[in-house]
Motif scaffolding. Structure first.
Motif, PDB file in Angstrom:
ATOM      1  N   ASP A 168       0.820  -1.210   0.000  1.00  9.82           N
ATOM      2  CA  ASP A 168       0.000   0.000   0.000  1.00  9.82           C
ATOM      3  C   ASP A 168       0.857   1.263   0.000  1.00  9.82           C
ATOM      4  O   ASP A 168       0.329   2.370  -0.091  1.00  9.82           O
ATOM      5  N   ALA A 169       2.179   1.098   0.108  1.00  9.12           N
ATOM      6  CA  ALA A 169       3.074   2.245   0.267  1.00  9.12           C
ATOM      7  C   ALA A 169       3.682   2.713  -1.049  1.00  9.12           C
ATOM      8  O   ALA A 169       4.362   3.730  -1.076  1.00  9.12           O
ATOM      9  N   VAL A 170       3.469   1.978  -2.146  1.00  7.38           N
ATOM     10  CA  VAL A 170       4.064   2.359  -3.426  1.00  7.38           C
ATOM     11  C   VAL A 170       2.959   2.538  -4.458  1.00  7.38           C
ATOM     12  O   VAL A 170       1.882   1.927  -4.358  1.00  7.38           O
ATOM     13  N   ASN A 171       3.220   3.364  -5.442  1.00  6.53           N
ATOM     14  CA  ASN A 171       2.278   3.599  -6.528  1.00  6.53           C
ATOM     15  C   ASN A 171       2.770   3.063  -7.864  1.00  6.53           C
ATOM     16  O   ASN A 171       2.002   3.012  -8.823  1.00  6.53           O
ATOM     17  N   VAL A 172       4.057   2.706  -7.925  1.00 10.66           N
ATOM     18  CA  VAL A 172       4.658   2.228  -9.169  1.00 10.66           C
ATOM     19  C   VAL A 172       5.267   0.853  -8.920  1.00 10.66           C
ATOM     20  O   VAL A 172       6.013   0.677  -7.955  1.00 10.66           O
ATOM     21  N   PRO A 173       4.990  -0.141  -9.757  1.00  8.31           N
ATOM     22  CA  PRO A 173       5.601  -1.456  -9.579  1.00  8.31           C
ATOM     23  C   PRO A 173       7.122  -1.379  -9.736  1.00  8.31           C
ATOM     24  O   PRO A 173       7.634  -0.604 -10.540  1.00  8.31           O
ATOM     25  N   ARG A 182      14.413 -13.108  -5.414  1.00  6.74           N
ATOM     26  CA  ARG A 182      14.112 -11.929  -6.212  1.00  6.74           C
ATOM     27  C   ARG A 182      12.677 -11.503  -5.915  1.00  6.74           C
ATOM     28  O   ARG A 182      11.808 -12.353  -5.685  1.00  6.74           O
ATOM     29  N   ILE A 183      12.463 -10.206  -5.940  1.00  7.20           N
ATOM     30  CA  ILE A 183      11.195  -9.679  -5.433  1.00  7.20           C
ATOM     31  C   ILE A 183      10.594  -8.703  -6.434  1.00  7.20           C
ATOM     32  O   ILE A 183      11.296  -7.848  -6.987  1.00  7.20           O
ATOM     33  N   VAL A 184       9.306  -8.837  -6.670  1.00 12.82           N
ATOM     34  CA  VAL A 184       8.529  -7.883  -7.449  1.00 12.82           C
ATOM     35  C   VAL A 184       7.462  -7.306  -6.527  1.00 12.82           C
ATOM     36  O   VAL A 184       6.670  -8.053  -5.941  1.00 12.82           O
ATOM     37  N   VAL A 185       7.465  -5.986  -6.360  1.00 14.46           N
ATOM     38  CA  VAL A 185       6.499  -5.308  -5.496  1.00 14.46           C
ATOM     39  C   VAL A 185       5.496  -4.576  -6.384  1.00 14.46           C
ATOM     40  O   VAL A 185       5.877  -3.782  -7.236  1.00 14.46           O
ATOM     41  N   LEU A 186       4.229  -4.862  -6.179  1.00 13.91           N
ATOM     42  CA  LEU A 186       3.149  -4.270  -6.964  1.00 13.91           C
ATOM     43  C   LEU A 186       2.254  -3.434  -6.059  1.00 13.91           C
ATOM     44  O   LEU A 186       1.997  -3.821  -4.912  1.00 13.91           O
ATOM     45  N   CYS A 270       2.035   6.059 -14.770  1.00 16.72           N
ATOM     46  CA  CYS A 270       2.671   7.366 -14.582  1.00 16.72           C
ATOM     47  C   CYS A 270       1.759   8.295 -13.782  1.00 16.72           C
ATOM     48  O   CYS A 270       2.223   9.000 -12.879  1.00 16.72           O
ATOM     49  N   HIS A 271       0.480   8.276 -14.085  1.00 15.38           N
ATOM     50  CA  HIS A 271      -0.479   9.096 -13.335  1.00 15.38           C
ATOM     51  C   HIS A 271      -0.525   8.678 -11.870  1.00 15.38           C
ATOM     52  O   HIS A 271      -0.538   9.521 -10.963  1.00 15.38           O
ATOM     53  N   ASP A 272      -0.522   7.361 -11.640  1.00 16.50           N
ATOM     54  CA  ASP A 272      -0.529   6.869 -10.250  1.00 16.50           C
ATOM     55  C   ASP A 272       0.750   7.276  -9.517  1.00 16.50           C
ATOM     56  O   ASP A 272       0.724   7.602  -8.330  1.00 16.50           O
ATOM     57  N   GLY A 273       1.869   7.244 -10.233  1.00 18.67           N
ATOM     58  CA  GLY A 273       3.151   7.531  -9.587  1.00 18.67           C
ATOM     59  C   GLY A 273       3.306   8.956  -9.141  1.00 18.67           C
ATOM     60  O   GLY A 273       4.153   9.255  -8.284  1.00 18.67           O
ATOM     61  N   LEU A 274       2.519   9.852  -9.705  1.00 15.04           N
ATOM     62  CA  LEU A 274       2.614  11.260  -9.315  1.00 15.04           C
ATOM     63  C   LEU A 274       1.792  11.580  -8.076  1.00 15.04           C
ATOM     64  O   LEU A 274       1.857  12.699  -7.569  1.00 15.04           O
ATOM     65  N   ARG A 275       1.049  10.615  -7.574  1.00 14.38           N
ATOM     66  CA  ARG A 275       0.284  10.851  -6.350  1.00 14.38           C
ATOM     67  C   ARG A 275       1.204  10.814  -5.136  1.00 14.38           C
ATOM     68  O   ARG A 275       2.207  10.109  -5.128  1.00 14.38           O
ATOM     69  N   PRO A 276       0.851  11.550  -4.070  1.00 17.90           N
ATOM     70  CA  PRO A 276       1.676  11.511  -2.851  1.00 17.90           C
ATOM     71  C   PRO A 276       1.711  10.113  -2.259  1.00 17.90           C
ATOM     72  O   PRO A 276       0.722   9.380  -2.295  1.00 17.90           O
ATOM     73  N   ARG A 277       2.871   9.745  -1.708  1.00 21.17           N
ATOM     74  CA  ARG A 277       3.020   8.434  -1.069  1.00 21.17           C
ATOM     75  C   ARG A 277       3.163   8.590   0.436  1.00 21.17           C
ATOM     76  O   ARG A 277       3.643   9.611   0.920  1.00 21.17           O
ATOM     77  N   ARG A 278       2.757   7.543   1.130  1.00 17.74           N
ATOM     78  CA  ARG A 278       2.844   7.588   2.594  1.00 17.74           C
ATOM     79  C   ARG A 278       4.295   7.584   3.047  1.00 17.74           C
ATOM     80  O   ARG A 278       4.648   8.224   4.028  1.00 17.74           O
ATOM     81  N   LEU A 279       5.148   6.857   2.345  1.00 18.54           N
ATOM     82  CA  LEU A 279       6.562   6.808   2.700  1.00 18.54           C
ATOM     83  C   LEU A 279       7.337   7.874   1.955  1.00 18.54           C
ATOM     84  O   LEU A 279       6.948   8.304   0.872  1.00 18.54           O
ATOM     85  N   ILE A 280       8.456   8.300   2.535  1.00 16.43           N
ATOM     86  CA  ILE A 280       9.304   9.292   1.885  1.00 16.43           C
ATOM     87  C   ILE A 280       9.891   8.683   0.622  1.00 16.43           C
ATOM     88  O   ILE A 280      10.408   7.571   0.628  1.00 16.43           O
ATOM     89  N   ALA A 281       9.813   9.430  -0.488  1.00 16.52           N
ATOM     90  CA  ALA A 281      10.318   8.913  -1.758  1.00 16.52           C
ATOM     91  C   ALA A 281      11.827   9.118  -1.836  1.00 16.52           C
ATOM     92  O   ALA A 281      12.315  10.227  -1.704  1.00 16.52           O
ATOM     93  N   VAL A 287      14.425  -1.531  -9.765  1.00 12.60           N
ATOM     94  CA  VAL A 287      14.090  -1.165 -11.134  1.00 12.60           C
ATOM     95  C   VAL A 287      12.577  -1.056 -11.228  1.00 12.60           C
ATOM     96  O   VAL A 287      11.865  -2.052 -11.047  1.00 12.60           O
ATOM     97  N   ALA A 288      12.084   0.152 -11.499  1.00 11.69           N
ATOM     98  CA  ALA A 288      10.643   0.390 -11.549  1.00 11.69           C
ATOM     99  C   ALA A 288      10.136   0.300 -12.984  1.00 11.69           C
ATOM    100  O   ALA A 288      10.901   0.365 -13.948  1.00 11.69           O
ATOM    101  N   LEU A 289       8.807   0.151 -13.107  1.00 10.57           N
ATOM    102  CA  LEU A 289       8.187   0.109 -14.431  1.00 10.57           C
ATOM    103  C   LEU A 289       8.490   1.383 -15.202  1.00 10.57           C
ATOM    104  O   LEU A 289       8.742   1.354 -16.408  1.00 10.57           O
ATOM    105  N   LEU A 290       8.467   2.507 -14.520  1.00 14.04           N
ATOM    106  CA  LEU A 290       8.871   3.781 -15.123  1.00 14.04           C
ATOM    107  C   LEU A 290       9.226   4.761 -14.020  1.00 14.04           C
ATOM    108  O   LEU A 290       8.877   4.565 -12.853  1.00 14.04           O
TER     109      LEU A 290
END
Length: 380
Positions: A168-173, A182-186, A270-281, A287-290
């Motif tokens: 719930d803390a990330v907006n970009v995979p 190896r880990i993929v976080v979605l 990309c639209h999701d990634g521009l939203r504020p996140r609970r954790l400090i960025a 390696v992110a999707l974008l």
């Protein structure tokens, strides 16, 4: 003290060589575009990584060549030295220059070493040390941040040694790795968009197959040592772009997603990634999707996304990337390692150096005492 000087000299040579290879790559890349290989992104990515490895291990290569010369396996005349080459060309009359100026130019390296042994060198060492500590601390914080994200996420599925996690803390995979797995976080919100979930998952698994995560971590560990060199950052940025272009190409070829579906997914993420996140960025060792950046660096991320979408829409297939890479790597690596040998400090008492010193001394005598008569003149 000698060992410290040797290590510092090797460090400077690696940085100089990295700048040189960046300049060569700019020309090389243009030639590839002219030759119709602008779409060969996978081959280019492998080439950039191979040449970077050649730059990093160049001090070992130089030491091996030096040992081979001392053992008599390599003849010194068969090696290339930039200083000796320039001096040889000058003595053969290929270009004109004041002998004293040329001698100062050739001795510039020794003069710099002498200056660096004083207060200026201590200041530079302090700057490099402070920069190293700052970037190392930044890297440490990013590892802690990554660990926190992973600990607070939960395992959704396991595929062999690959963990698929939801957070719930990330907006970009993104994809990363631990010591064994190896880990993929979605993002958890992506579960509601099945099409985007499949594309994002396929993209991150392709990053794992290509070894992109290991390379990203390795570059992150190297960055504190080369933080001040703009060539390193340009090189890293080029690798990141080619990495994403290559991954896009592979996913579209393997999975058969439609171009419109894939581009729509990139725009939504990309639209999701521009939203504020609970954790400090922070810049994670992952390696992110974008990339989604706002403010000063937002334009760079937007430009990269635009180039990715243009490449996807063009849809040019890359044929035989391994063969293209093998064909291109040999000359580029040869140029890099030859340059590593060429920039080494030359011998102090070569015949050409003695001749240049004699010419300079004669000119100084002539300037002080007038023309110097030759021994064949009358009266002698």
């Amino acid at each position: 003290m000698t060992n410290a000087s040797t290590l510092f000299g090797a460090y400077i040579e690696v940085n100089v060589l990295l700048v040189f290879t960046c300049l060569v790559w700019a020309v090389f890349s243009r030639l590839l575009n002219i030759a119709g290989l602008g779409h060969a992104v996978t081959a280019r990515l492998r080439l950039l990584r191979t040449v970077f490895l050649a730059v990093i291990v160049s001090p070992i290569f130089v030491a091996a060549v030096s040992m081979a010369m001392q053992a008599g396996y390599v003849v010194p005349e068969n090696t290339v030295n930039l200083t000796d080459f320039v001096l040889s060309q000058y003595l053969q009359g290929r270009f004109e220059m004041n002998p004293a100026d040329l001698e100062r130019l050739i001795g510039f390296r020794s003069e710099v070493a002498l200056v660096l042994s004083g207060p200026l060198g201590q200041g530079i060492a302090a700057f490099l040390g402070a920069g190293f500590l700052i970037f190392a601390l930044r890297l440490f914080v990013s590892f802690l941040q990554l660990r926190r994200i992973i600990v607070e996420s939960y395992v959704w599925r396991r595929i062999g040694r690959v963990e698929l996690r939801l957070s719930d803390a990330v907006n970009v995979p993104f994809s990363t790795r631990g010591i064994r797995s190896r880990i993929v976080v979605l993002p958890s919100t992506m579960l509601a968009r099945e099409a985007d979930l499949k594309i994002a998952l396929g993209h991150e698994l392709q990053h794992l197959r290509q070894g992109d995560v290991e390379w990203e971590i390795a570059l992150g560990l190297i960055q504190p040592f080369l933080f001040w060199n703009p060539a390193f950052h340009l090189w890293k940025r080029q690798v990141e772009e080619l990495r994403e272009l290559s991954c896009d190409r592979q996913i579209l070829m393997r999975r058969g997603y439609s171009v419109a579906e894939y581009c729509d997914c990139l725009l939504r993420v990309c639209h999701d990634g521009l939203r504020p996140r609970r954790l400090i960025a922070v810049e994670l060792p992952a390696v992110a999707l974008l990339r989604t950046e706002g403010g000063l660096f937002g334009g760079r991320a937007a430009a990269l996304l635009k180039r990715r979408m243009i490449r996807v829409i063009e849809g040019r297939a890359e044929r035989n990337p391994t063969l293209v890479f093998a064909f291109l790597a040999a000359p580029f690596v040869a140029i890099t390692l030859t340059a590593a040998i060429a920039i080494q400090k030359p011998g102090d008492w070569s015949q050409d150096r003695i001749m240049l010193s004699t010419i300079v001394n004669l000119e100084r005598l002539q300037a002080v005492n007038g023309p110097v008569p030759s021994f064949g003149s009358p009266g002698y």
